[in-house]
Write an enzyme that holds these catalytic residues in place. Structure first.
Site, PDB file in Angstrom:
ATOM      1  N   ASP A   1      28.117  40.983  41.273  1.00  0.00           N
ATOM      2  CA  ASP A   1      26.794  40.456  41.515  1.00  0.00           C
ATOM      3  C   ASP A   1      26.171  40.751  42.746  1.00  0.00           C
ATOM      4  OD1 ASP A   1      24.378  38.565  41.049  1.00  0.00           O
ATOM      5  OD2 ASP A   1      26.113  37.004  41.840  1.00  0.00           O
TER       6      ASP A   1
ATOM      7  N   ASP B   1      20.790  34.687  34.272  1.00  0.00           N
ATOM      8  CA  ASP B   1      21.217  33.518  34.421  1.00  0.00           C
ATOM      9  C   ASP B   1      20.458  32.503  33.509  1.00  0.00           C
ATOM     10  OD1 ASP B   1      22.543  34.424  36.583  1.00  0.00           O
ATOM     11  OD2 ASP B   1      21.462  34.014  38.132  1.00  0.00           O
TER      12      ASP B   1
HETATM   13  C1  DGJ Z   1      23.647  35.312  41.044  1.00  0.00           C
HETATM   14  C2  DGJ Z   1      24.835  35.064  39.181  1.00  0.00           C
HETATM   15  O1  DGJ Z   1      24.220  35.320  38.440  1.00  0.00           O
HETATM   16  C3  DGJ Z   1      25.784  33.656  38.555  1.00  0.00           C
HETATM   17  O2  DGJ Z   1      25.831  33.578  38.244  1.00  0.00           O
HETATM   18  C4  DGJ Z   1      26.194  33.618  40.471  1.00  0.00           C
HETATM   19  O3  DGJ Z   1      27.048  34.159  40.424  1.00  0.00           O
HETATM   20  C5  DGJ Z   1      25.024  33.623  41.313  1.00  0.00           C
HETATM   21  N1  DGJ Z   1      24.422  34.832  41.753  1.00  0.00           N
HETATM   22  C6  DGJ Z   1      26.060  32.792  42.730  1.00  0.00           C
HETATM   23  O4  DGJ Z   1      25.431  33.001  43.500  1.00  0.00           O
END
Ligand code: DGJ
Length: 731
Positions: A474, A544
């Site tokens: 991430d 997200d």
């Molecule tokens: C952003 C990601 O896109 C989410 O799926 C998740 O992993 C969060 N970060 C976790 O902090």
């Protein structure tokens, strides 16, 4: 670019050629021709020693000859010929006003660079043309490779400094693609932001320059480094000429689309020139990112299919046979940071019971990571949450016949972390200036060797000590204050390139040391998706935003450039946190089944009926995933254009077609428009299997491909947020 090793090799060998010839009238003029797939690309050296585009489009017969390349006419004393010649790679100098491919400043203040042909060589799948400045020892090797199957051309350039002194590169591109002169070009691209990525845009190609870019340090989602250009009025998805370009670069980038003074169109792409320079010392070379270009005569749909095919067959780490994406479970939306051994084990039990193949623990397992204020940088297991390390959880996941994946965000640090307390100098910053936080975190300066080594070693250790099959990598903020005070002032802006190169290097080294580990590129959603990272990761997280209706729009935008084979899509809870929209579990599944299926819901809240439905849907998905992930995607009805959305995927062998149909809202008794399928064999018989939803009563059980394509099929969808799925199997 990898060679294609499939059974198609025989055909490909015939379908591919590289030719270098001398123009008949003047043997000093050289013409370079590439043929691949249905595409021919021709460039040549004109009398002025410039390398210019001669043809890029539909494949031409091998015997076709070309008139010698001629420099453009200067339109007046205000526009010298170099501005109207469709050059493939230009230095900024000699009265150039169009976008240059290379701009430098020499230590004596000279900024004039005029590149002329010097030599060339034919290499596997392409050719290199060496150009040199008219007086200084600056060499540029302009590189071309063509993909035999898709005709996608990979451009790049290597700048070499043999001047005896360093110079500053202030702008550099992989190359320029020139389109034939036309007045009705239309540009397609995507814009976006967090939870709203992949928003498709169309606009006429205007006189002057349109620049799509990221100044954010990484790819970003405000624009994505991909474009298509077709002719205004070509509204059909599957007809019409389309040119497309995409950058393989995960740092700040720019693509300039420029209509010049004689209406020629130039597309130039590379690292962003904003706030950029790179000190190239004597004897050093600078290799640009790859700038890909392609052509299709089958509309934007055909262009997307070429890109998908190229990604799966030639670009992904295990191309041409990347593994099908397993059905995964991810804990993020269920538990956020509240992960612990017992809770994750309970979720794993439930995930396994519905047929999940990979269990991924998301954020919260390390350091003092109880919320987003602390812990990033400390990649050791939190002992309160996992008193015996990760092993008991991983063993449990394995005992349930799933593999185990873990979330990491390696390039970031929270000020509240042991790492930052020890190395406050490791973050991007300007000395004595504020350090702007995003999500309470700072960006580590990965360009530094010590930071690179720390991140590599931390991840390597994690993978050595635990049986991990998958990393979700991430990256949750953009850069600010991109200073690098540890190196001399004239090298500090190298950070834009060195950061990204080190990111790639870590990915490469991890893949070498742990060849079976798969990696997902996630950046708070889809902020780091591009053809560069795709070469080193197995899948990407597009957004997200997991609202299944919003996803139809996001996924459509995504699919213009990127394959469903890499597009993770989770089924999450309803109503969604995004819009408070309530959608049936079936609808949510069908939306996610358009890509690589994952489950991100809180399974602790599911009813027995939910589990039963999920089991059925996952089972159905496993039966069609090869078609969805590897097949040819046809966008039959766009969610942007009405109340319906329909996609069809046809398997590589043509034996199966999978159709997803969605109705947002019906009104005034209007029935769902008829669906006309594509890509089937006219004379073959296909049997219809309605998986969910209903076809109208007069629909035949089986019919010819011609019938399904020309007569079409009616689905009986009524109401709000309804969905159907059906499959055609060739008999
Ligand atoms: C952003 C990601 O896109 C989410 O799926 C998740 O992993 C969060 N970060 C976790 O902090």
């Amino acid at each position: 670019m990898r060679r294609i090793r499939s059974a198609a090799l025989l055909m490909a060998a015939v379908a591919f050629s590289i030719q270098v010839s001398r123009a008949q009238s003047n043997p000093s003029q050289r013409v370079f021709r590439l043929d691949g797939g249905d595409v021919t690309y021709v460039a040549g050296v004109n009398d002025a020693g410039q390398l210019q585009t001669m043809y890029w489009g539909e494949r031409l017969p091998a015997a076709q000859e070309f008139a010698p390349p001629k420099p453009g006419q200067g339109s007046s004393s205000f526009d010298m010929s170099s501005n109207t010649t469709p050059q493939e790679f230009t230095g900024w100098g000699g009265g150039l006003y169009v976008e240059p491919d290379l701009k430098v400043t020499f230590p004596d203040g000279n900024r004039d660079l005029v590149l002329k042909y010097q030599s060339h060589r034919v290499v596997a799948d392409g050719f290199d043309v060496v150009m040199k400045d008219i007086s200084r020892e600056v060499y540029v090797t302009v590189q071309y490779r063509i993909d035999r199957e898709t005709g996608i051309v990979r451009r790049s350039a290597e700048v070499s400094n043999r001047t005896g002194a360093p110079f500053l590169i202030e702008q550099v591109a992989g190359g320029t693609y020139n389109l034939p002169r036309a007045l009705n070009y239309q540009l397609h691209y995507v814009t976006g932001r967090w939870a709203g990525e992949w928003d498709l845009q169309q606009q006429p190609v205007h006189a002057g320059r349109t620049v799509l870019e990221s100044r954010r340090g990484t790819t970003g989602s405000q624009n994505n480094p991909w474009i298509m250009v077709d002719h205004v009025g070509d509204h059909d998805q599957d007809t019409g000429e389309v040119w497309f370009a995409a950058l393989g670069w995960s740092g700040s980038w720019q693509i300039s689309i420029e209509q010049d003074v004689v209406k020629g169109v130039r597309i130039t792409g590379g690292p962003n020139a904003f706030d950029f320079s790179y000190l190239l010392k004597n004897g050093e070379t600078f290799q640009t990112p790859y700038f890909y270009g392609g052509f299709s005569s089958q509309g934007v749909g055909g262009a997307s299919r070429l890109l998908h095919r190229f990604e799966v067959d030639s670009l992904l780490p295990h191309a041409p046979q990347p593994k099908l994406r397993p059905v995964l479970y991810n804990s993020w939306e269920a538990t956020t940071f509240n992960v612990d051994e017992a809770g994750q084990m309970a979720l794993a039990d439930k995930a396994a019971s519905i047929g999940v193949e990979r269990f991924v623990m998301d954020d919260g397992w390390f350091g003092q990571r109880n919320n987003d204020h602390a812990g990033l940088g400390d990649w050791t297991v939190n002992p309160q949450k996992f008193p015996h390390g990760l092993k008991p959880l991983i063993d449990k996941v394995h005992s349930l016949k799933m593999d185990f994946g873990l979330w990491v965000e390696p390039e970031m640090v929270n000020p509240d972390s042991d790492l930052y307390r020890k190395h406050p100098d490791w973050v991007l910053n300007f000395t004595g200036r504020p350090r702007t936080e995003g999500r309470n975190q700072l960006v580590l300066n990965l360009a530094r060797k010590d930071v690179h080594d720390y991140v590599l070693q931390a991840l390597d250790k994690l993978l050595n000590e635990n049986d991990i099959a998958f990393l979700k990598w991430d990256y949750n903020r953009n850069w600010s204050e991109p200073g690098w005070s540890a190196v001399p002032v004239e090298e500090q802006k190298n950070v834009y390139v060195d950061f990204t190169r080190n990111y790639y290097d870590i990915l490469e080294k991890l893949r070498q040391k742990h060849p079976s580990v798969e990696i997902e590129s996630c950046s708070g959603g889809g902020s780091r998706v591009d053809l560069g990272v795709m070469h080193l990761t197995d899948e990407v997280w597009p957004s997200d935003n997991t609202d299944a209706y919003d996803r139809l729009l996001l996924q459509e935008g995504f699919s213009y450039a990127y394959s469903p084979a890499v597009m993770m899509a989770w089924v999450t809870d309803s109503p969604t946190w995004v819009n408070q929209r309530a959608l049936s579990l079936e609808y949510r599944f069908l939306s996610s089944m358009q890509g690589s299926l994952g489950i991100g819901a809180n399974l602790n809240k599911w009813t027995p009926e939910d589990f039963a439905k999920a089991r059925t849907m996952i089972d159905v998905y496993k039966g069609v995933r090869e078609t969805v992930q590897r097949g040819s995607l046809y966008r039959l009805m766009s969610p942007r254009e009405g109340e319906q959305a329909v996609t069809e995927s046809v398997s590589r062998d043509g034996r199966q077609a999978v159709i997803f149909a969605f109705l947002h809202s019906s009104s005034q008794l209007y029935p769902f428009p008829r669906i006309y399928l594509r890509g089937l064999r006219e004379d073959a018989i296909y049997k219809l299997r309605v998986v969910t939803g209903k076809s109208e009563d007069d629909t035949p059980q089986s019919a010819t491909g011609a019938y399904w394509m020309h007569h079409g099929v009616d689905v009986a969808l009524r109401g709000d947020f309804q969905a159907a799925m059906f499959v055609l199997d060739r008999q």
